[in-house]
Scaffold this active site. Structure first.
Site, PDB file in Angstrom:
ATOM      1  N   LYS A 101       0.854  -1.200   0.000  1.00 43.58           N
ATOM      2  CA  LYS A 101       0.000   0.000   0.000  1.00 43.58           C
ATOM      3  C   LYS A 101       0.884   1.242   0.000  1.00 43.58           C
ATOM      4  CE  LYS A 101      -1.680   2.907   2.934  1.00 43.58           C
ATOM      5  NZ  LYS A 101      -1.813   4.145   2.144  1.00 43.58           N
ATOM      6  N   GLU A 139      -1.425   7.318  -0.245  1.00 46.11           N
ATOM      7  CA  GLU A 139      -2.560   7.644  -1.126  1.00 46.11           C
ATOM      8  C   GLU A 139      -2.283   8.878  -1.988  1.00 46.11           C
ATOM      9  OE1 GLU A 139      -2.415   7.499   2.106  1.00 46.11           O
ATOM     10  OE2 GLU A 139      -3.563   9.066   3.128  1.00 46.11           O
ATOM     11  N   GLY A 141       7.141   5.270   7.741  1.00 49.93           N
ATOM     12  CA  GLY A 141       6.277   6.434   7.890  1.00 49.93           C
ATOM     13  C   GLY A 141       6.525   7.119   9.212  1.00 49.93           C
ATOM     14  N   THR A 148       2.011   6.904  13.425  1.00 42.31           N
ATOM     15  CA  THR A 148       1.406   5.727  12.791  1.00 42.31           C
ATOM     16  C   THR A 148       2.170   4.461  13.196  1.00 42.31           C
ATOM     17  OG1 THR A 148       0.911   7.150  10.909  1.00 42.31           O
ATOM     18  CG2 THR A 148       0.592   4.813  10.583  1.00 42.31           C
ATOM     19  N   GLY A 149       3.493   4.578  13.263  1.00 45.88           N
ATOM     20  CA  GLY A 149       4.323   3.428  13.641  1.00 45.88           C
ATOM     21  C   GLY A 149       3.965   2.886  15.022  1.00 45.88           C
ATOM     22  N   GLU A 206      10.311   1.644   9.994  1.00 47.66           N
ATOM     23  CA  GLU A 206      11.287   2.688   9.638  1.00 47.66           C
ATOM     24  C   GLU A 206      10.582   4.014   9.869  1.00 47.66           C
ATOM     25  OE1 GLU A 206      14.379   2.439   8.659  1.00 47.66           O
ATOM     26  OE2 GLU A 206      14.485   0.273   8.442  1.00 47.66           O
TER      27      GLU A 206
HETATM   28  P1  NAD Z   1       2.394   8.511   7.682  1.00 47.04           P
HETATM   29  O1  NAD Z   1       2.674   7.701   8.894  1.00 47.04           O
HETATM   30  O2  NAD Z   1       1.335   9.551   7.756  1.00 47.04           O
HETATM   31  O3  NAD Z   1       1.961   7.581   6.469  1.00 47.04           O
HETATM   32  C1  NAD Z   1       2.786   6.541   6.002  1.00 47.04           C
HETATM   33  C2  NAD Z   1       1.924   5.485   5.355  1.00 47.04           C
HETATM   34  O4  NAD Z   1       1.103   4.892   6.363  1.00 47.04           O
HETATM   35  C3  NAD Z   1       0.957   6.023   4.291  1.00 47.04           C
HETATM   36  O5  NAD Z   1       0.858   5.064   3.266  1.00 47.04           O
HETATM   37  C4  NAD Z   1      -0.348   6.130   5.051  1.00 47.04           C
HETATM   38  O6  NAD Z   1      -1.488   6.062   4.232  1.00 47.04           O
HETATM   39  C5  NAD Z   1      -0.257   4.925   5.966  1.00 47.04           C
HETATM   40  N1  NAD Z   1      -1.076   4.978   7.188  1.00 47.04           N
HETATM   41  C6  NAD Z   1      -1.528   6.069   7.864  1.00 47.04           C
HETATM   42  N2  NAD Z   1      -2.245   5.673   8.938  1.00 47.04           N
HETATM   43  C7  NAD Z   1      -2.229   4.320   8.948  1.00 47.04           C
HETATM   44  C8  NAD Z   1      -2.778   3.327   9.820  1.00 47.04           C
HETATM   45  N3  NAD Z   1      -3.492   3.642  10.893  1.00 47.04           N
HETATM   46  N4  NAD Z   1      -2.537   2.033   9.536  1.00 47.04           N
HETATM   47  C9  NAD Z   1      -1.801   1.680   8.466  1.00 47.04           C
HETATM   48  N5  NAD Z   1      -1.285   2.574   7.605  1.00 47.04           N
HETATM   49  C10 NAD Z   1      -1.477   3.878   7.839  1.00 47.04           C
HETATM   50  O7  NAD Z   1       3.772   9.120   7.215  1.00 47.04           O
HETATM   51  P2  NAD Z   1       4.024  10.107   5.988  1.00 47.04           P
HETATM   52  O8  NAD Z   1       3.637  11.471   6.417  1.00 47.04           O
HETATM   53  O9  NAD Z   1       3.452   9.542   4.729  1.00 47.04           O
HETATM   54  O10 NAD Z   1       5.614   9.980   5.831  1.00 47.04           O
HETATM   55  C11 NAD Z   1       6.509  10.799   6.475  1.00 47.04           C
HETATM   56  C12 NAD Z   1       7.178  10.048   7.605  1.00 47.04           C
HETATM   57  O11 NAD Z   1       7.875   8.908   7.099  1.00 47.04           O
HETATM   58  C13 NAD Z   1       8.237  10.885   8.294  1.00 47.04           C
HETATM   59  O12 NAD Z   1       8.112  10.765   9.687  1.00 47.04           O
HETATM   60  C14 NAD Z   1       9.552  10.254   7.826  1.00 47.04           C
HETATM   61  O13 NAD Z   1      10.628  10.438   8.689  1.00 47.04           O
HETATM   62  C15 NAD Z   1       9.175   8.824   7.690  1.00 47.04           C
HETATM   63  N6  NAD Z   1      10.124   8.140   6.811  1.00 47.04           N
HETATM   64  C16 NAD Z   1      11.046   7.299   7.376  1.00 47.04           C
HETATM   65  C17 NAD Z   1      11.984   6.660   6.570  1.00 47.04           C
HETATM   66  C18 NAD Z   1      13.032   5.732   7.158  1.00 47.04           C
HETATM   67  O14 NAD Z   1      13.730   5.080   6.390  1.00 47.04           O
HETATM   68  N7  NAD Z   1      13.191   5.655   8.460  1.00 47.04           N
HETATM   69  C19 NAD Z   1      11.958   6.872   5.199  1.00 47.04           C
HETATM   70  C20 NAD Z   1      11.019   7.734   4.665  1.00 47.04           C
HETATM   71  C21 NAD Z   1      10.094   8.359   5.489  1.00 47.04           C
END
Ligand code: NAD
Length: 493
Positions: free
Chosen positions: A173, A176, A226, A230-231, A248
């Protein structure tokens, strides 16, 4: 292709819903894609399970898997320009960066093809005659892969390549708001000959698709890249069901500059570290930590150059930095810039949207530099995920290390010094998953990537990134079995 990919076929979402994908440079519509929901997740997981049980991929030979990974790498290179342009239209990043991303993921597919022998059974020395024992590396099963919007293609490939190498099935996934290059990847996987059902794609929001995927009882492993927020939820939910989970997450990455560094190079890299892709990089070096005696000159020069950064359309070759990804994200970054000023950081550059008329429809924010920052400030502690440098001072090696480690995160950091031993001493004390010495940013397919502390759980890339997708199975074989007579000794005499 703008649809879901389930069991080897492109299909509409069960509800028929659609979403417009927006170019962050001018808010024009780039594509209309299917918007999935729980029912689609369930279909995709069932297809992945059936493919896994069927065994065409999960029991394929290592040579077959390596050949497929290499074919995918070839196809990525064949379509490199189209993929790079699509990534730029979708995310706003410059074409140069998008091309680098395609080369990077090509290298990742080739790396796992080339090191697949690591999955051969490992002989265990039992120390006993008459017993042989080995470790098999079995695939985990059905893997859920959830990726963010900042490196859409790269983040999904870091998961897909090792998962396929290990023989898993998967449901992916993407974010979006940036699904287009992931859709393209799935076209290439099919073209490369991956059996139907092994890799499935469901598009949609975190709430409607991500959460049901994490909660699905037939998913064995969740790999997520992400945000920390969310993590946390994913760790809790997957933990409750005792699913394997790899996270990550974010970073707040120190870039430490000693006075004896090559300052021209350190300044150049400090700008790259913080402003590449508008600071929307998990390993962005937005936390600058500079030795006291060069601090004023260093940050003044950084600010002067920040003011000169050319913002523009990522498709224009002379653009140095593109827009932020969305209106929502721009608002978040603007808020951080305001908070920085309210908390007493001294604004040296940026802090506002650009004035140029031609940038007005895009989600642009000027590269921003704050001096006189302290570790308590919100802009120093939070991952702003935007083009905002905060500059702190240090007076001693110990203080540099202490500041560099004073963060909840632990993803990456850098140290700049002309004295090799000092740089090594500092690097060895930094509690971050990657430390660069006299550099900032490179990563290698063959080297583990991931975070200490709240930057995550587990690692991607390198040998560990492959083993995340394996279940070791110990097979112990007794070549000369004899009764032990542990029980019923009297009866057997
Ligand atoms: P996000 O957590 O909002 O979303 C990430 C993904 O998770 C998206 O596909 C989103 O639709 C999905 N998601 C959201 N809520 C969810 C839920 N309840 N259950 C399952 N999936 C869900 O993050 P973002 O704003 O898209 O990305 C930015 C973040 O990603 C930053 O914090 C960045 O540091 C991190 N990031 C980390 C790395 C790494 O390698 N450590 C790499 C790139 C980005």
């Amino acid at each position: 292709m703008t649809r879901l990919f389930i069991d080897g076929s492109w299909c509409e979402a069960a509800t028929g819903a659609k979403r417009s994908i927006i170019n962050p440079f001018d808010q024009s519509t780039v594509a209309e894609v299917a918007e999935g929901a729980e029912e689609d997740v369930d279909r995709a997981v069932r297809a992945a399970r059936a493919a896994f049980t069927g065994g065409r991929w999960s029991r394929s030979t290592l040579a077959e898997r390596a050949a497929l990974l290499n074919r995918v790498a070839d196809l990525l290179q064949r379509d490199k320009e189209e993929i790079a342009r699509t990534e730029t239209l979708d995310t706003g990043k410059t074409l140069v960066e998008s091309r680098v991303d395609v080369d990077d993921v090509t290298a990742v597919f080739r790396y796992y093809a080339g090191t697949i022998d690591a999955l051969r059974p490992r002989r265990v020395d039992t120390g006993q005659p008459g017993v042989v024992s080995r470790i098999d590396h079995e695939p985990v099963g059905v893997c859920a892969m959830i990726a963010p919007w900042n490196y859409p293609l790269l983040q999904i490939c870091w998961k897909v390549a090792p998962a396929l190498a290990a023989g898993n099935s998967l449901v992916a996934k993407p974010s979006e708001i940036t699904p287009l290059t992931t859709i393209k990847l799935f076209e290439l996987l099919a073209e490369a000959g991956l059996p139907a059902g092994v890799a499935n794609l469901v598009l949609g929001t975190g709430k409607a698709v991500g959460a049901p995927l994490v909660e699905h009882p037939d998913v064995d492993l969740v790999s997520f890249t992400g945000s920390l927020a969310t993590g946390r939820w994913i760790a809790r939910t997957a933990g409750e069901a005792v699913k394997k989970v790899a996270l990550e997450l974010g970073g707040k990455n120190p870039n430490i500059v000693f006075a004896d560094a090559d300052l021209e190079t350190a300044i150049d890299y400090a700008l790259i570290a913080a402003f590449l892709h508008g600071g929307q990089v998990c390993s962005a070096g937005t936390r600058l930590i500079v030795e006291d005696r060069i601090y004023d000159d260093f940050v003044t020069e950084i600010a002067r150059r920040a003011d000169a950064v050319r913002l523009g359309n990522g498709l224009d070759e002379d653009t140095e930095s593109g827009p932020l990804v969305s209106a929502e994200h721009l608002a978040k970054v603007q808020r951080y810039a305001e908070i920085g000023q309210r908390e007493g950081a001294r604004l040296l550059a940026g802090g506002h949207r650009p004035d140029e008329k031609e940038l007005r429809d895009g989600f642009f924010f000027r590269p921003t530099v704050f001096a006189d920052c302290t570790r308590e400030m919100t802009v120093v502690r939070d991952e702003t995920f935007g083009p905002i440098i905060t500059a702190e001072r240090f007076r001693s090696e110990d203080e540099a290390v202490e500041l560099g480690n004073d963060t909840d995160y632990g993803l990456a950091g850098a140290v700049w010094s002309g004295e090799g031993d000092k740089a090594e001493r500092v690097a060895a004390r930094l509690r971050h998953g990657t430390v660069w010495i006299n550099d900032f940013g490179p990563y290698l397919p063959q080297a583990e990537w991931g975070g200490f502390k709240r930057s995550g759980i587990g690692r991607e890339l390198g040998p560990t990134g492959l083993h995340e997708y394996c279940e070791p199975r110990h097979v112990y074989r007794n070549l000369a079995p004899r009764p032990q007579h542990w029980f019923a000794r009297d009866l057997t005499g």
